[in-house]
Design a protein around this motif. Structure first.
Motif, short mmCIF file in Angstrom:
data_model
loop_
_atom_site.label_atom_id
_atom_site.label_comp_id
_atom_site.label_asym_id
_atom_site.label_seq_id
_atom_site.Cartn_x
_atom_site.Cartn_y
_atom_site.Cartn_z
N GLY A 154 0.84 -1.18 0.00
CA GLY A 154 0.00 0.00 0.00
C GLY A 154 0.88 1.23 0.00
N LYS A 155 0.24 2.41 -0.01
CA LYS A 155 1.04 3.66 0.00
C LYS A 155 1.69 3.85 1.36
CE LYS A 155 -1.85 6.21 -3.18
NZ LYS A 155 -3.10 6.97 -3.16
N ASN A 156 1.01 3.34 2.38
CA ASN A 156 1.49 3.59 3.73
C ASN A 156 1.87 2.27 4.41
OD1 ASN A 156 1.86 4.29 6.37
ND2 ASN A 156 0.09 5.68 6.45
N ALA A 157 3.17 1.99 4.42
CA ALA A 157 3.65 0.70 4.93
C ALA A 157 3.43 0.55 6.42
CB ALA A 157 5.13 0.53 4.60
N SER A 158 3.14 1.65 7.11
CA SER A 158 2.95 1.52 8.56
C SER A 158 1.53 1.05 8.90
CB SER A 158 3.24 2.87 9.24
OG SER A 158 2.22 3.77 8.89
N LEU A 159 0.65 1.04 7.90
CA LEU A 159 -0.73 0.59 8.17
C LEU A 159 -0.80 -0.93 8.12
CD1 LEU A 159 -2.79 3.09 5.96
CD2 LEU A 159 -2.44 3.17 8.45
N LYS A 160 -1.74 -1.48 8.89
CA LYS A 160 -1.98 -2.92 8.88
C LYS A 160 -2.75 -3.29 7.61
CE LYS A 160 -0.13 -3.78 12.81
NZ LYS A 160 1.18 -4.45 12.80
N PRO A 161 -2.53 -4.48 7.09
CA PRO A 161 -3.18 -4.84 5.83
C PRO A 161 -4.68 -5.10 5.95
CG PRO A 161 -1.92 -6.70 6.69
CD PRO A 161 -1.64 -5.53 7.60
N CYS A 209 3.44 -19.53 11.72
CA CYS A 209 2.34 -19.05 10.85
C CYS A 209 1.32 -18.25 11.65
CB CYS A 209 1.65 -20.22 10.14
SG CYS A 209 0.49 -21.13 11.16
N LYS A 210 1.51 -18.18 12.97
CA LYS A 210 0.53 -17.52 13.85
C LYS A 210 0.42 -16.02 13.56
CE LYS A 210 -1.20 -19.94 17.51
NZ LYS A 210 -0.41 -19.98 18.72
N ARG A 211 -0.81 -15.55 13.56
CA ARG A 211 -1.07 -14.12 13.47
C ARG A 211 -1.66 -13.67 14.81
NH1 ARG A 211 -1.04 -12.23 8.19
NH2 ARG A 211 0.15 -13.72 6.97
N ASN A 212 -1.46 -12.42 15.11
CA ASN A 212 -1.90 -11.92 16.40
C ASN A 212 -2.99 -10.86 16.25
OD1 ASN A 212 0.04 -13.45 17.90
ND2 ASN A 212 1.57 -12.09 16.97
N LYS A 213 -3.62 -10.59 17.37
CA LYS A 213 -4.61 -9.51 17.40
C LYS A 213 -3.96 -8.24 16.90
CE LYS A 213 -8.46 -10.01 20.37
NZ LYS A 213 -8.87 -10.39 21.68
N GLY A 214 -4.65 -7.56 16.00
CA GLY A 214 -4.10 -6.30 15.51
C GLY A 214 -3.26 -6.46 14.24
N ASP A 215 -3.05 -7.69 13.79
CA ASP A 215 -2.23 -7.89 12.59
C ASP A 215 -2.95 -7.48 11.29
OD1 ASP A 215 -0.09 -8.73 14.00
OD2 ASP A 215 -0.14 -10.83 13.34
N PHE A 216 -4.28 -7.45 11.34
CA PHE A 216 -5.04 -7.02 10.15
C PHE A 216 -5.89 -5.81 10.51
CE2 PHE A 216 -4.45 -11.57 9.32
CZ PHE A 216 -4.06 -11.56 7.98
N TYR A 217 -5.98 -4.88 9.58
CA TYR A 217 -6.90 -3.75 9.77
C TYR A 217 -8.34 -4.26 9.68
CZ TYR A 217 -9.22 0.70 8.79
OH TYR A 217 -10.05 1.78 8.82
N ALA A 218 -8.55 -5.16 8.73
CA ALA A 218 -9.88 -5.76 8.55
C ALA A 218 -9.72 -7.03 7.72
CB ALA A 218 -10.81 -4.79 7.82
N TRP A 219 -10.70 -7.92 7.86
CA TRP A 219 -10.72 -9.15 7.06
C TRP A 219 -12.10 -9.32 6.42
CZ3 TRP A 219 -8.12 -12.87 4.71
CH2 TRP A 219 -8.83 -13.96 4.27
N LEU A 220 -12.12 -9.64 5.12
CA LEU A 220 -13.39 -9.85 4.40
C LEU A 220 -13.34 -11.16 3.63
CD1 LEU A 220 -13.75 -6.27 2.84
CD2 LEU A 220 -15.12 -7.19 4.74
N GLU A 221 -14.46 -11.88 3.61
CA GLU A 221 -14.55 -13.10 2.80
C GLU A 221 -15.88 -13.09 2.04
OE1 GLU A 221 -14.19 -16.83 4.95
OE2 GLU A 221 -14.28 -18.02 3.09
N LEU A 222 -15.77 -13.20 0.73
CA LEU A 222 -16.96 -13.36 -0.12
C LEU A 222 -17.21 -14.85 -0.26
CD1 LEU A 222 -19.08 -12.45 -2.27
CD2 LEU A 222 -17.20 -12.47 -3.94
N HIS A 223 -18.48 -15.28 -0.16
CA HIS A 223 -18.79 -16.71 -0.21
C HIS A 223 -20.20 -16.90 -0.74
CE1 HIS A 223 -18.73 -20.92 1.13
NE2 HIS A 223 -17.44 -20.75 1.39
N ILE A 224 -20.46 -18.07 -1.27
CA ILE A 224 -21.85 -18.40 -1.62
C ILE A 224 -22.62 -18.68 -0.32
CG2 ILE A 224 -21.36 -19.27 -3.93
CD1 ILE A 224 -21.50 -22.15 -2.67
N GLU A 225 -23.92 -18.43 -0.34
CA GLU A 225 -24.71 -18.60 0.89
C GLU A 225 -24.74 -20.05 1.36
OE1 GLU A 225 -28.91 -17.79 0.50
OE2 GLU A 225 -29.29 -18.76 2.41
#
Ligand code: GLV
Ligand code: MN
Ligand code: MN
Length: 437
Positions: A100-107, A204-220
């Motif tokens: 992203g433009k701002n490397a200090s932001l979480k993905p 492979c562990k991720r921690n709280k705060g590692d993502f700004y947000a997470w989204l998943e598109l799925h069929i119902e």
């Protein structure tokens, strides 16, 4: 606990975590006019479907099998072409990153899975995976660089217990790693087959705060959106899932020479047990479900009274406590059946269970507002299926976008979603990401 209270209570904690205060206040960005290439999404759904057709013509891209590995290689090739530089973490998850433009932001993370159940369909997981790639390609083609880094994740073995996302967010137990998967390999062996390293899952562990947000598109995967003629589902919560191996032990004896009142027929007891499960689950109000989906009869001959039966029992609900209450009732019924049939019924709770999860309220609103701004009808709803997002929800604000499943079929070759619905869902994913950014 009543479902409504359950949602209210749990969401209180989530609101505190959320960082989307100024959400959608600034959504008139260059990206607001972008849209996905629906034809490309559809054609890739068909291309991926070619990986994992078994000799009987069934879809068999079961995790850790040759087809899964080949499908993943195909997908990684596309990720490479899109500049995502894919890597495989120690749990076997495929991860692609875009600066992203701002490397200090979480993905902002998004993605899904491409493994399938035996004789499964071509949309479960694949839609969210292919659409995640589509989002990246559209941004590339339009020279749009987001403020936040973007991260596409294709999780390993979703269908066999959300293994990759579980490893990433809470870890796998030794017992869980030794559990046999549908492929015949243990999860430890399977993760190795995917070029992961089960001996180093810590990394492979991720921690709280590692993502700004997470989204998943799925069929119902159910029939509500189609029936109500709604284009986009906004997922509020994802059910918990618990499995038990149930063993019924009777006595294998001659089917001709043993009188009816002298038998200890394990299959007869198992049949009564299956009915009891259905009665217990339907005896209380709510959307809980319970299934006996597996059965193995031993020795399995016309002329031998079944001596042993092994069943697979699954219970799902949005309330973890309710799952336990229902199971206790099932145990009580099993004890009565065992006594009456002179059999023994025992339960072994399986590792790799999934806890219920609520999605982030503000992300739900972001999806809803975005979908409405694109002219789509929306509905807030639960997911009766399990998803990787329920584990990510423990470490990040997470939410899901649903599109209609025609006929409500899923985990079946009849699974189908229209090209238009897929395109709509992918556009909601794209625009929600841009709005969040
Ligand atoms: C996964 O799709 C599940 O709900 O079992
Ligand atoms: Mn899925
Ligand atoms: Mn599935």
């Amino acid at each position: 606990m009543q479902r409504r209270n359950f949602i209210k209570q749990s969401s209180l904690t989530i609101i505190g975590m959320s960082a989307f205060g100024s959400l959608l206040s600034n959504n008139k960005k260059a990206g607001a006019t972008l849209s996905v290439n629906g034809k490309r999404i559809e054609s890739r759904i068909f291309e991926l479907a070619k990986f994992g057709v078994d000799e009987k013509g069934r879809g068999y891209r079961v995790a850790y099998t040759k087809s899964d590995i080949e499908g993943r290689a195909w997908f990684m090739e596309l990720m490479k072409k899109a500049g995502l530089n894919p890597t495989i973490d120690t749990a076997g998850n495929i991860i692609g990153k875009r600066k992203g433009k701002n490397a200090s932001l979480k993905p902002i993370g998004f993605g899904s899975h491409i493994d399938m159940v035996p004789d499964g369909g071509n949309y479960d997981g694949t839609l969210g995976s292919i659409s995640a790639l589509e989002v990246i390609e559209i941004l590339n083609e339009n020279n749009v660089v987001t403020e936040h880094p973007l991260e596409v994740i294709i999780f390993a073995n979703e269908e066999g217990g959300t293994i990759g996302s579980k490893a990433m967010c809470e870890g796998l137990t030794k017992e869980g790693l030794q559990q046999k998967s549908q492929s015949g390999l243990t999860h430890a062996e399977g993760i190795k087959a995917l070029d992961g390293n089960p001996d180093n899952l810590e990394s492979c562990k991720r921690n709280k705060g590692d993502f700004y947000a997470w989204l998943e598109l799925h069929i119902e995967q159910g029939g509500i959106l189609e029936k109500e003629n709604i284009q986009i589902g906004v997922v509020e919560g994802i059910v918990g899932i618990v499995h038990w191996e149930v063993t019924v032990e009777g006595f294998a004896n001659h089917a001709g020479a043993t009188q009816m009142n002298m038998r200890q027929d394990a299959l007869l007891a198992a049949s009564k047990f299956i009915i009891a499960v259905n009665e217990v689950i339907t005896s209380v109000k709510g959307t809980q479900v319970g299934t006996v989906g597996k059965i193995n009869v031993q020795p399995g001959a016309y002329n031998v009274i079944p001596g042993k039966v092994v069943l697979g029992l699954e219970i799902r609900d949005l309330d973890a406590a309710k799952i336990e209450i229902l199971f206790k009732e099932i145990e009580k019924r099993a004890a009565i059946i065992a006594k009456e049939s002179k059999t023994k019924i025992s339960f072994e709770r399986q590792p790799n269970e999934s806890k219920p999860a609520l999605t982030d309220k503000k992300l739900q609103q972001a999806i809803n507002t975005t979908a409405k701004s694109l002219g789509f009808s929306t509905k807030f709803m639960q997911s009766g299926a399990g998803h990787d997002s329920q584990h990510i929800a423990k470490i990040a604000p997470a939410a899901m976008i649903f599109i209609p499943s025609i006929g409500g079929f899923s985990h079946s070759p009849k699974e189908f979603s229209t090209a238009t619905d897929m395109e709509n869902g992918a556009n909601v994913l794209l625009q929600t990401i841009l709005n969040l950014d």
